[in-house]
Motif scaffolding. Structure first.
Motif, PDB file in Angstrom:
ATOM      1  N   ASN B 236    -100.126 -15.863  31.982  1.00 44.80           N
ATOM      2  CA  ASN B 236     -99.376 -15.939  33.225  1.00 44.80           C
ATOM      3  C   ASN B 236     -98.261 -16.968  33.211  1.00 44.80           C
ATOM      4  O   ASN B 236     -97.333 -16.892  33.992  1.00 44.80           O
ATOM      5  CB  ASN B 236    -100.318 -16.293  34.376  1.00 44.80           C
ATOM      6  N   THR B 237     -98.386 -17.929  32.363  1.00 45.25           N
ATOM      7  CA  THR B 237     -97.464 -19.050  32.441  1.00 45.25           C
ATOM      8  C   THR B 237     -96.186 -18.826  31.658  1.00 45.25           C
ATOM      9  O   THR B 237     -95.252 -19.610  31.740  1.00 45.25           O
ATOM     10  CB  THR B 237     -98.145 -20.320  31.923  1.00 45.25           C
ATOM     11  N   VAL B 238     -96.175 -17.766  30.854  1.00 45.68           N
ATOM     12  CA  VAL B 238     -94.959 -17.530  30.061  1.00 45.68           C
ATOM     13  C   VAL B 238     -93.883 -16.940  30.971  1.00 45.68           C
ATOM     14  O   VAL B 238     -94.138 -16.025  31.755  1.00 45.68           O
ATOM     15  CB  VAL B 238     -95.256 -16.572  28.898  1.00 45.68           C
ATOM     16  N   TYR B 278     -95.647 -14.896  36.986  1.00 48.78           N
ATOM     17  CA  TYR B 278     -94.343 -14.229  36.956  1.00 48.78           C
ATOM     18  C   TYR B 278     -94.528 -12.736  36.857  1.00 48.78           C
ATOM     19  O   TYR B 278     -95.470 -12.253  36.245  1.00 48.78           O
ATOM     20  CB  TYR B 278     -93.530 -14.740  35.767  1.00 48.78           C
ATOM     21  N   ARG B 279     -93.661 -12.067  37.502  1.00 49.24           N
ATOM     22  CA  ARG B 279     -93.647 -10.610  37.387  1.00 49.24           C
ATOM     23  C   ARG B 279     -92.238 -10.220  36.936  1.00 49.24           C
ATOM     24  O   ARG B 279     -91.248 -10.677  37.526  1.00 49.24           O
ATOM     25  CB  ARG B 279     -93.952  -9.976  38.732  1.00 49.24           C
ATOM     26  N   ALA B 280     -92.187  -9.413  35.902  1.00 44.21           N
ATOM     27  CA  ALA B 280     -90.869  -8.992  35.393  1.00 44.21           C
ATOM     28  C   ALA B 280     -90.673  -7.517  35.655  1.00 44.21           C
ATOM     29  O   ALA B 280     -91.624  -6.736  35.632  1.00 44.21           O
ATOM     30  CB  ALA B 280     -90.764  -9.261  33.896  1.00 44.21           C
ATOM     31  N   VAL B 281     -89.484  -7.163  35.942  1.00 40.85           N
ATOM     32  CA  VAL B 281     -89.132  -5.760  36.130  1.00 40.85           C
ATOM     33  C   VAL B 281     -88.372  -5.287  34.893  1.00 40.85           C
ATOM     34  O   VAL B 281     -87.458  -5.965  34.415  1.00 40.85           O
ATOM     35  CB  VAL B 281     -88.267  -5.583  37.398  1.00 40.85           C
ATOM     36  N   LEU B 282     -88.794  -4.141  34.377  1.00 40.72           N
ATOM     37  CA  LEU B 282     -88.150  -3.622  33.152  1.00 40.72           C
ATOM     38  C   LEU B 282     -87.162  -2.514  33.484  1.00 40.72           C
ATOM     39  O   LEU B 282     -87.397  -1.685  34.367  1.00 40.72           O
ATOM     40  CB  LEU B 282     -89.207  -3.028  32.209  1.00 40.72           C
ATOM     41  N   GLU B 283     -86.095  -2.521  32.752  1.00 38.51           N
ATOM     42  CA  GLU B 283     -85.127  -1.417  32.808  1.00 38.51           C
ATOM     43  C   GLU B 283     -85.414  -0.549  31.588  1.00 38.51           C
ATOM     44  O   GLU B 283     -85.173  -0.979  30.456  1.00 38.51           O
ATOM     45  CB  GLU B 283     -83.708  -2.004  32.756  1.00 38.51           C
TER      46      GLU B 283
END
Lengths: 187, 313
Positions: B236-238, B278-283
């Motif tokens: 989670n911390t990355v 963190y939550r990342a959104v991918l294209e």
């Protein structure tokens, strides 16, 4: 028709025939063979004028054909061919008419239609053959006898066809008396 | 001048004409004239033939040409419309037939013209697939997209026109030239159903290309709206960085997802301050709305039509 008017008529006919032969008739050509209108007009003239005039007309018309634009062969070839055509046709026609029974009319009579056809075909044969022969002798267009014969026969056939119309037309023109002169005589 | 007073003779003296006079009377040309003309012809021929370019006939030819040339041109100009006349004399039927024939031709040409960009795009797709096979080292069974599932089914699946006969089995990876498309759900002999990675039920193991941090790529359902893929990292911390590439993590053999297929890149990063994650959104790399030529990753040794690595390098 005598004298100057005859000369003018002959000149007009030959020039018109030449123009038609090099402009209109190529559109009606059959395998590139075009009816020799100039030759046929010489034949027509030979039927109704005297041999002397026909010979000279043949020479002149041939000379014109030899030097008029599309021509590229040695000058004098058509002149020789048409000269002989004019002389031979006129001689034969006159001898034929002289042999006809009955009184000789003062002016040249209208030759029978069949005679015109035969004269057209025969003249075409003599003329085109002579032209081809001189070409062979001079090696002017270096073609074989076979190809030459084919073209000559096609030309004779086409000429005989066109003669049915062209020769009577020329005969009609030469036998017409110019109108002004007639008026002058009547006065 | 003396006056003649003798009475006129009743019968004129019979005059016997010489052959020459007779000839002239009949209008026959004299022999000398004939001979002269024939000789003139022959002379002309020989002179013109032998002297070639600079023959004395050339100037005469030129002069006659100057006079008759324009006359011939004039006759031809007059002749043009006359020769064009048959063109006008045509029946309506003939004209209609001609129009129909030309319409057909136009339609054909138009179809060709329209097909051309499509063919170019397809060739592009196939080249990209080739490159994909070369880059990843997998055998690819080519297939073509054949249909989307409807929105009412609430699942993002497509069908493709290759099935069990082409060596395709369920849980195989489906790619196109750009990257990961999904995995095979079901096969028939000639078609397969593919679950797209944007489907809400889809979870793909992925890792960040540079840091090799593992995570899960979840579909969010739906094709058209933005942000179709989420990336949850195991650690989670990355902090994922924008523009980082995500590739598949990979499982054993050929399925469900083989390793190293590009999925997409990080476009947005959201921070959950309360949880500290963190939550990342991918294209995604794949444009799911314009799928064309696809390929299914098949195991080595399948005796079917496949794109081999280095097949078109």
């Amino acid at each position: 028709m005598r004298g100057n008017s005859r000369l003018v008529a002959a000149l007009l006919i030959v020039v018109t025939a030449l123009l038609v032969q090099v402009t209109v008739l190529p559109h009606l050509a059959w395998n590139g063979v075009v009816p020799d209108l100039v030759l046929l007009s010489v034949v027509g003239a030979a039927l109704v004028t005297d041999p002397r005039f026909a010979t000279l007309l043949g020479f002149g018309a041939g000379l014109l054909l030899d030097v008029a634009p599309p021509a590229d062969h040695a000058a004098g070839r058509w002149a020789l061919a048409l000269l002989v055509v004019g002389y031979v046709v006129a001689r034969l026609a006159h001898d034929y008419q002289a042999a006809q029974p009955g009184p000789q009319p003062a002016s040249t009579p209208r030759p029978p239609y069949l005679l015109m056809l035969v004269a057209g075909a025969g003249g075409a044969f003599v003329g085109t053959s002579l032209f081809a022969l001189t070409g062979l002798l001079l090696q002017d267009p270096a073609v074989g006898v076979g190809a030459l014969l084919e073209v000559v026969l096609a030309a004779v056939a086409y000429d005989a066809l066109v003669a049915a119309v062209a020769v009577p037309l020329v005969v009609w023109v030469f036998r017409r008396e110019p109108a002004p002169r007639v008026a002058h005589v009547l006065r | 001048m003396s006056l003649d007073t003798r009475p006129p003779r009743q019968t004129p003296v019979r005059h016997v004409a010489t052959p020459r006079e007779r000839d002239e009377q009949r209008g026959l040309p004299t022999r000398s004239l004939l001979l002269a003309l024939v000789l003139a012809c022959i002379t002309l021929m020989v002179v013109d033939r032998t002297s070639g370019e600079d023959s004395p006939v050339e100037p005469v030819r030129r002069v006659v040409g100057e006079v008759l040339g324009p006359a011939e041109a004039g006759v031809n100009a007059v002749l043009g419309p006359v020769l064009g006349l048959p063109e006008m004399l045509r029946t309506n039927d003939a004209l209609r037939e001609e129009i129909a024939a030309q319409d057909d031709e136009i339609a054909e040409l138009r179809r060709e013209a329209h097909q051309n960009p499509y063919d170019v795009a397809r060739a592009e797709d196939l080249r990209a697939l080739c490159a994909m096979a070369t880059n990843t080292g997998y055998l690819l069974a080519p297939a073509r997209f054949s249909g989307y599932s409807s929105a009412q089914s609430f699942s993002s699946t497509i069908s493709i026109d290759a099935g069990a006969d082409a060596g395709i089995r369920p849980d195989m990876t489906v790619v196109n030239g750009d990257g990961l498309v999904g995995r095979v759900l079901e096969v028939t002999s000639h078609t397969s159903t593919v679950l797209l990675i944007v489907d809400a039920d889809s979870t793909v193991g992925g890792k960040l290309g540079e840091s090799l941090e593992s995570g899960f790529v979840d579909g969010r359902g739906g094709l058209a709206d933005g942000d179709p893929l989420d990336l949850r990292l195991v650690d989670n911390t990355v902090l994922p960085e924008q523009g980082q590439q995500v590739v598949t993590w990979g499982s054993e053999g050929t399925g469900p997802y083989v390793a190293g297929i590009p999925i997409g890149e990080v476009s947005k990063v959201y921070e959950d301050i309360r949880a500290g994650t963190y939550r990342a959104v991918l294209e995604p790399y794949v444009d799911f709305t314009s799928l064309g030529d696809l390929a299914v990753v098949v195991p080595t040794g399948e005796d079917t039509r496949v794109i081999e690595p280095e097949a078109c390098s």
